[in-house]
Structure formats: C-alpha cells, structure tokens
Design an enzyme around this catalytic site. Structure first.
Site, mmCIF file in Angstrom:
data_model
loop_
_atom_site.group_PDB
_atom_site.id
_atom_site.type_symbol
_atom_site.label_atom_id
_atom_site.label_comp_id
_atom_site.label_asym_id
_atom_site.label_seq_id
_atom_site.Cartn_x
_atom_site.Cartn_y
_atom_site.Cartn_z
ATOM 1 N N GLU A 28 0.846 -1.200 0.000
ATOM 2 C CA GLU A 28 0.000 0.000 0.000
ATOM 3 C C GLU A 28 0.874 1.239 0.000
ATOM 4 O OE1 GLU A 28 -1.997 -0.364 3.720
ATOM 5 O OE2 GLU A 28 -2.904 -2.271 3.157
ATOM 6 N N LYS A 87 2.291 4.557 1.389
ATOM 7 C CA LYS A 87 2.360 5.081 2.758
ATOM 8 C C LYS A 87 1.992 6.553 2.681
ATOM 9 C CE LYS A 87 5.316 5.134 6.831
ATOM 10 N NZ LYS A 87 5.306 6.547 7.128
ATOM 11 N N ASP A 125 1.314 10.258 3.760
ATOM 12 C CA ASP A 125 1.921 11.124 4.758
ATOM 13 C C ASP A 125 0.857 12.007 5.398
ATOM 14 O OD1 ASP A 125 4.013 11.912 6.211
ATOM 15 O OD2 ASP A 125 4.972 13.118 4.658
ATOM 16 N N TYR A 183 -6.568 1.606 6.508
ATOM 17 C CA TYR A 183 -5.526 0.637 6.164
ATOM 18 C C TYR A 183 -5.410 -0.560 7.108
ATOM 19 C CZ TYR A 183 -2.520 3.479 9.256
ATOM 20 O OH TYR A 183 -1.989 4.169 10.294
ATOM 21 N N LYS A 238 10.831 3.521 2.285
ATOM 22 C CA LYS A 238 10.746 4.981 2.212
ATOM 23 C C LYS A 238 11.269 5.491 0.868
ATOM 24 C CE LYS A 238 9.804 7.326 5.450
ATOM 25 N NZ LYS A 238 9.808 7.527 6.884
ATOM 26 N N CYS A 254 4.959 48.997 -3.770
ATOM 27 C CA CYS A 254 4.566 48.050 -4.820
ATOM 28 C C CYS A 254 5.610 48.105 -5.936
ATOM 29 C CB CYS A 254 3.187 48.446 -5.361
ATOM 30 S SG CYS A 254 2.640 47.372 -6.703
ATOM 31 N N CYS A 290 5.241 47.841 -9.022
ATOM 32 C CA CYS A 290 4.775 48.363 -10.307
ATOM 33 C C CYS A 290 5.177 49.828 -10.456
ATOM 34 C CB CYS A 290 3.264 48.208 -10.449
ATOM 35 S SG CYS A 290 2.327 49.524 -9.669
ATOM 36 N N CYS A 296 -0.861 46.237 -1.683
ATOM 37 C CA CYS A 296 -0.895 47.454 -2.476
ATOM 38 C C CYS A 296 -2.381 47.742 -2.676
ATOM 39 C CB CYS A 296 -0.220 47.219 -3.827
ATOM 40 S SG CYS A 296 -0.662 48.451 -5.062
ATOM 41 N N CYS A 317 -3.514 49.657 -10.044
ATOM 42 C CA CYS A 317 -2.209 48.984 -10.113
ATOM 43 C C CYS A 317 -2.200 47.965 -11.263
ATOM 44 C CB CYS A 317 -1.922 48.287 -8.779
ATOM 45 S SG CYS A 317 -0.533 47.156 -8.826
HETATM 46 S S1 IVH Z 1 0.241 0.173 8.769
HETATM 47 C C1 IVH Z 1 2.021 -1.971 11.930
HETATM 48 N N1 IVH Z 1 -0.322 1.221 6.434
HETATM 49 O O1 IVH Z 1 2.826 5.080 8.852
HETATM 50 C C2 IVH Z 1 1.107 -1.246 11.081
HETATM 51 N N2 IVH Z 1 0.647 2.616 8.101
HETATM 52 O O2 IVH Z 1 5.261 4.433 10.590
HETATM 53 C C3 IVH Z 1 1.292 0.201 11.206
HETATM 54 N N3 IVH Z 1 0.948 4.949 7.409
HETATM 55 O O3 IVH Z 1 1.626 5.567 12.084
HETATM 56 C C4 IVH Z 1 0.546 0.985 10.277
HETATM 57 N N4 IVH Z 1 0.099 4.726 5.391
HETATM 58 O O4 IVH Z 1 0.448 6.766 10.214
HETATM 59 C C5 IVH Z 1 0.191 1.442 7.657
HETATM 60 N N5 IVH Z 1 -0.895 2.032 4.342
HETATM 61 C C6 IVH Z 1 -0.398 2.238 5.562
HETATM 62 C C7 IVH Z 1 0.064 3.509 5.979
HETATM 63 C C8 IVH Z 1 0.588 3.654 7.274
HETATM 64 C C9 IVH Z 1 0.631 5.565 6.261
HETATM 65 C C10 IVH Z 1 1.583 5.598 8.583
HETATM 66 C C11 IVH Z 1 0.787 5.466 9.848
HETATM 67 C C12 IVH Z 1 1.722 4.908 10.869
HETATM 68 C C13 IVH Z 1 3.042 5.122 10.239
HETATM 69 C C14 IVH Z 1 3.969 4.010 10.625
#
Ligand code: IVH
Length: 678
Positions: A116, A118, A120, A232, A320, A414, A416, A433, A438
């Site tokens: 999946e 991740k 942010d 998730y 990451k 300004c 301009c 301004c 303007c």
């Molecule tokens: S699983 C052990 N799935 O990542 C399972 N986490 O560093 C833990 N996060 O605090 C979470 N997308 O905020 C999981 N598809 C995803 C995620 C996800 C973002 C974040 C989540 C968690 C952090 C873990």
C-alpha cells in the site's frame, strides 16, 4: 417509534448513503439540489426538536461546541510504528528475516504480500459499536492518543454509521478501523493560498496541515478544512471473521470506508519491488503525498505469530522514498503582486534538480517567515518539493553564509510603476498594495478571470493578459469583452487566425454559468465554492449587490469575514462599473432557470471515468456533457467501464484502465463520439 423519529431515521440513512456515494465512491446518484432538500428537511426537524439530535446525524458534520482540551484515550491495542527500508536490499533482508522465522506449519510458497502507499498524514483509530461511530483517537505516542471524535465526524468520507450502504453487510458488534487522515495536495495548495490571503498561518506541508486541522479544539474549524481519509487496518473486531489483511481491506470497504485505489496483492516478491519502483516514478502525479510504500504479510495468523519487536511489527515494513530535498543558491528574493493586491515574496534559485524536476523558484510564504528563518539573498538554502506542492525554501545553511551578508530588507512599495506604499490590515501578516489602478494587480485579475475555475477562456493565457493590460487595451476585467480584432492584431505575435480564435473563445464565455462569473470577479475569499453558495442564494448579481453583511451571514458557508469582503467589493464604484460593463457585454449575471435537458442519447448505455487535466473541460463540465448525452460517470475504473476519458497528468486510473483493456479516449475523441451518435 413516532412518525417524526421514523422520518429522522430515514433522512439520516439516506443522507449518509448519499454522502458515501458522493465522497467515497465519487459516484453520486442524486443532484446537489436534491441532497440539500433532504438535508434542510432534517435540519428543520432537528431545530424544532433539538432533543432528537444525535452526534451521528449528518447535520453534525459541521462541528460541535469547542473543547477546553482533548481527553486522553488509551488504545486497546497499541498503535505501532513501522521499520524502514531505504532500498531493495533492505527489503530483501526483511523478507529473509521473515522467512527465517516462519513456523513449521507455514509453507514459504504460501507467503502473500499486500503493498500500500504510505500516506503522509496522521494515523487515527475509530471505534464503531453496533454500526455507530463512538470514538476516534489520534495515534499519540502509540499507547495513549487524544480523543478527536467530534473532529473526525466532520470528515465527509468517514461514515458516521456503518455499513454506509444499508443492505451491504450486517454491522459488526464492535470494530476498530485504523487509517490515515490526510489533506489532498490540490486542496492543501488552495487552503494555504487562502490562509495566506487571510493573513493566517500557512502550513509547511500537507501532513502538518492535516495534523493541525485535526487537532483543533473547535471542530467547526476542522469542518472547514479539506481533510480526507484512507483506511488501512482493522485494529480489532468482534462479530466478524477476518483471516487476511486483504479480507480486512475488503471488509472495511464493504462497510463504507475509503481505501486507497492503488493496492497490490501478490505472492510474487519481484512484483512487490516493481510496483514500488513504479510508485516512486509516479508519486508526483497523485493528489496526495506518499512518502513510501508499506509491505505487509497478508496472513493475519502469521502476522500474530511473527509479532512485534519494540514498537515495530516484524510482519510489515515501510519502503521509504528518497527525500525530495536539495540545496541550492538563493539568487534573489522577488515579490509577486496578487489579484487582491497582496504582495508575496518568492525565491529565485539557481536551477536545481529535485526528484527529477528542475526547480527555479520557491515560495517564501511572507515577509515575517523570511525574518523568522533569517533567509537572505545569496544564501545557500535547503529547498523541498513534494508532489504538486509548490517548492519551498526550508532554511538557510548558516555555515555557508559570508560574514558580510546583509539581512533581507522587505520592500516598502509596490514593484509596479506607481510604487504605491504597501500597507497591512489589522493584525494580518500580509502586506497589500491598495491602488485600484495597479497594473500588476490587473494582470493577475485578468489571469484569474480567464482561468479554468472562472470563465475558462481558451487560449487566453497569462502572456496575453499581460499584453492587453500593458497596451492599456484592458483596464478592468470587463474590458476583455470589448477587445476588437484590430486591437488584438496590433499586439506582438498576433495573426488573424489567433485573434479570431481568442475572440470566439471570449464570445463563448458569455454563456458560462453565473457562479463562474462570480468566481471570476476575484472578490477576496470568494472562490468557486462560495460563489456557488452565493448564486444559489441570489437570483442575479444586482440582488447580491444590495444585500447587507448581516443578511449574507445567514447563508450557509458564509461567515463574517467573507460577508464583509463581499459587501466591501460591491460598494466600490470601480467594481459597480465593471458589473454594468459585463451586463452590457451580455455575460451571464443571473441564475438561469433552464434545467439540464438531455441533448442526445449518443452515449446511452456507456460508462465513463474521467482522469487527469483535459484540454478544455473541467471535471464537472465533462460530467454534465457526458450525462447530457445519456452517458454515465463513475469514480473508479473497473471491468464495467467503457471508456476512460484521460487528459494530462493521468495517474493510476490510466494504468488500471490499460491493465483491464478499457478504451482510453481524449476529449477530442469524446466529442467525435457525441457528434457521430447525435
Ligand atoms: S500500517 C504496523 N499502512 O505510517 C502497522 N501505516 O510508521 C502500522 N501509514 O503511524 C501501520 N500509510 O500513520 C500502515 N498504508 C499504511 C500507511 C501507514 C501511512 C503511517 C501510519 C503509521 C506510520 C507508521
């Protein structure tokens, strides 16, 4: 049950279902007007009998009374964090460790993976009891989080009661759904822009913005923030049998929770790696910030067996993505004059490649921020970009600064030709301004008036805006409608064909709906959403012009600040002149009573999905065009989709369509389909 209570229940069920169709499935079955009618009926009943209001009523999504502080919540099961991998070797090592620990009863060939994105944002855990959302908490330190239930209720994609589709499945007795609250990138950029205009706090990135928005003691503020959510994991469940992570995802989806559309389930580890690499390439095309991918072992029994070390599970790992930061030289600090006269600084950089994109400019937010970070010209600076977020200067590298470097001195006038002194209002950080004449503001106003959310005048780009303003052919936005062929031909780069094309596009824009015109006026705080509220409340622009601030404030979605700005705009004689000129030109200044009629049946029986940026139509225009010709629009690509209408920057939907052999067509091809079939 009384008749009233029965009607309330029915209205709540229906409204919840339609919110789900609209926000989660992106596939509404009723119009906004019909939705509003149901909503108002429910609100009227609840206003008469407030004792019948329940926290899970859809009317409560606007937020409730502010709290003094957040209550602490101890998670029944800790919310763990994830181990990190930074390259393929790290992930292969993780897989080796998993394989070494496999129990006798598990065959390595049975291993399955779910991958999946991740997201942010920030993690939340939501508890539902017998189908009703009773508690939502942030992750906090993993063991104890904060009770943010009232705030979570304001997020439209999160069902207040499950299942969202009544007949789908029976609600479990108790379930904890975990997932990520995030702010989509487009929404984040627009929101920050709005904050900047209001002179309020701008957020450094979508994650901070999501966290800051969710952790508001006043949930009415959260309700106004564009938050979204992907589920998730299931923390725990009573009353349902779930054996794999994949089943957990399917189950959450059946209950009405939104899942990320790009999830891979596979037994093949090479596929895991290639999926992640594909992701790294396309992360910029997505409407959310993904800082990596999470690989999870599918079998829940095996997950449990593998267990947790410290606070990271052995059965999952985060791959990451490389950071999107670079250092470069800040050559110059320049300022930009916006359409409302707001003056904002930006950095001119020595071009630098960040994650495959050459960055030449970065935002500096405002003068206060420059002073706080002590950013100076000629500094070596850290620049960050993420997805579609405007690149920003994070900080200067002080060790690389020469001793005689002067601190930055913000401009007082300004830029301009009029050099109008800049002013501040109240306690806002922004500088303005205020000169109505303007030219720098006018260029931005024209740019906005002709842009997609407003009149969408095709071919009329920023350069033309600058040309007509500088040549004094356009002194306010309404002058656009009085441009002549001769005038355009007098400009550099114009031949007859180009002039005629622009004039034709200007002519077409006179038919654009009322709310687009209101958007285009560029009234402070009035974007396309507020414009819609206004045009629903007033039949024409002259009615809008007469209204008082107090009357405006009675409209849903319009607060004192917006109301004040609207009244102020209409009170200016220069703006009143613009309205009269627009009227003379024949631009739509009233709510047309004509309802959408079916133009043809050329697309009858066909299902479309739209993705990316189309050359001329925006999303709602494409939708109404398709519907007017008998076609249907849905939100996600499946085997049942007949056509994917794709424009520039098409992302995951395009790859999905290709993998399912769904025909991909351009806007031009769609027009051909309609012409052929009509
Ligand atoms: S699983 C052990 N799935 O990542 C399972 N986490 O560093 C833990 N996060 O605090 C979470 N997308 O905020 C999981 N598809 C995803 C995620 C996800 C973002 C974040 C989540 C968690 C952090 C873990």
């Amino acid at each position: 049950m009384t008749d009233i209570q029965a009607r309330i229940n029915q209205l709540r069920d229906e409204l919840n279902y339609h919110l789900y169709r609209y926000h989660t499935l992106d596939d509404p079955v009723i119009s906004d007007v019909e939705y509003d009618k149901l909503f108002h009926e429910l609100r009227r009943i609840e206003e008469d009998q407030p004792e019948l209001i329940t926290p899970d009523s859809p009317t409560q999504r606007v937020g409730s009374e502010p709290l003094d502080s957040f209550e602490k919540v101890t998670h029944l099961l800790p919310m763990t964090s994830l181990g990190n991998a930074f390259d393929d070797t790290d992930v292969k090592n993780w897989l080796d460790r998993v394989i070494r620990r496999l129990p006798d009863w598990y065959d390595v060939n049975d291993l399955e993976f779910v991958v999946e994105p991740k997201i942010d944002g920030l993690a939340v855990a939501m508890v539902y009891e017998n189908g009703t959302l009773v508690q939502a908490a942030t992750r906090g330190n993993g063991r104890v989080g904060e009770n943010v239930t009232a705030n979570i209720r304001t997020i439209n994609v999160i069902p207040l009661s499950i299942p969202a589709e009544k007949e789908a499945v029976a609600p479990p007795e108790r379930i904890e759904i975990r997932g990520e609250v995030y702010m989509p990138l487009n929404a984040f950029n627009a929101f920050n822009q709005q904050q900047l205009q209001k002179g309020e706090r701008v957020y450094a990135n979508p994650r901070n913005s999501a966290a800051g928005s969710l952790r508001q003691l006043d949930s009415k503020i959260t309700a106004q923030r564009p938050l979204s959510f992907f589920a998730y994991a299931i923390g725990y469940v009573e009353g349902a049998e779930i054996r794999t992570h994949g089943e957990a995802l399917d189950y959450m989806q059946a209950l009405g929770h939104p899942l990320n559309p790009d999830i891979l389930r596979t037994k093949n580890f090479d596929e895991v790696l290639s999926f992640i690499h594909e992701w790294m390439e396309k992360r910029d095309q997505l409407d959310y910030d993904a800082d990596g991918a999470v690989i999870k072992i599918n079998d829940l029994t095996l997950q449990k067996y593998l267990g947790v070390v410290g606070n990271t599970p052995r059965w999952a790992i985060a791959y990451k993505f490389p950071a999107q930061e670079a250092t470069t030289k800040l050559l110059d600090i320049e300022v930009n004059v916006g359409r409302t006269g707001q003056v904002t600084p930006y950095a001119v950089l020595e071009p630098v490649n960040i994650g495959g994109v050459t960055v030449r400019q970065a935002t500096l937010h405002n003068f206060e921020d420059i002073a706080k970070k002590d950013i100076r010209e000629n500094d070596t600076v850290v620049v960050k970009r993420a997805g579609d977020v405007i690149p920003q200067v994070v900080k200067p590298i002080l060790d690389l600064r020469s001793d005689d470097s002067p601190a930055y001195d913000p401009p007082k006038h300004c830029p301009c030709e009029h050099q109008t002194p800049l002013v501040q209002f109240g306690d806002e950080v922004a500088w303005f301004c205020t000169n109505a004449l303007c030219p720098a503001q006018l260029i931005r106003q024209i740019e906005y008036f002709v842009s997609r959310p407003a009149l969408n005048i095709e071919g009329f780009g920023s350069k033309i805006g600058e040309q007509v303003a500088t040549a004094n052919l356009v002194r306010d936005i309404a002058d656009i409608y009085f441009l002549t062929r001769e005038q355009l031909l007098s400009l550099e780069g114009f031949a007859e064909k180009k002039a005629d094309k622009i004039l034709a596009a200007i002519e077409i824009s006179k038919q654009k709906p009322f709310d687009r015109v209101i958007t285009g006026l560029g009234i402070r705080y009035v974007g396309s959403v507020v414009a819609m509220f206004l045009t629903q409340a007033f039949s024409d622009i002259f009615a809008m012009q007469k209204v008082t601030q107090a009357e405006l404030e009675t409209i849903d979605g319009i607060g004192p600040r917006i109301a004040e700005s609207i009244v102020e705009w209409f009170s200016q004689p220069t703006n009143q002149a613009v309205i009269l000129k627009l009227q003379k030109a024949g631009v739509t200044l009233n709510q047309s009573t004509q309802t959408i009629k079916n133009e043809s049946q050329a697309l009858a029986g066909l299902t479309f999905v739209v993705t990316g940026t189309l050359p001329t139509l925006n999303r709602s225009e494409a939708k109404s065009l398709i519907e007017q010709h008998g076609g249907k629009i849905t939100g996600s690509v499946s085997k049942k989709t007949d056509y994917l209408l794709a424009g520039e920057k098409a992302g995951s939907k395009l790859s999905k369509a290709q993998s399912l052999n769904v025909s991909v067509i351009t806007e031009e091809a769609l027009n051909a389909l309609i012409t052929k079939g009509s």
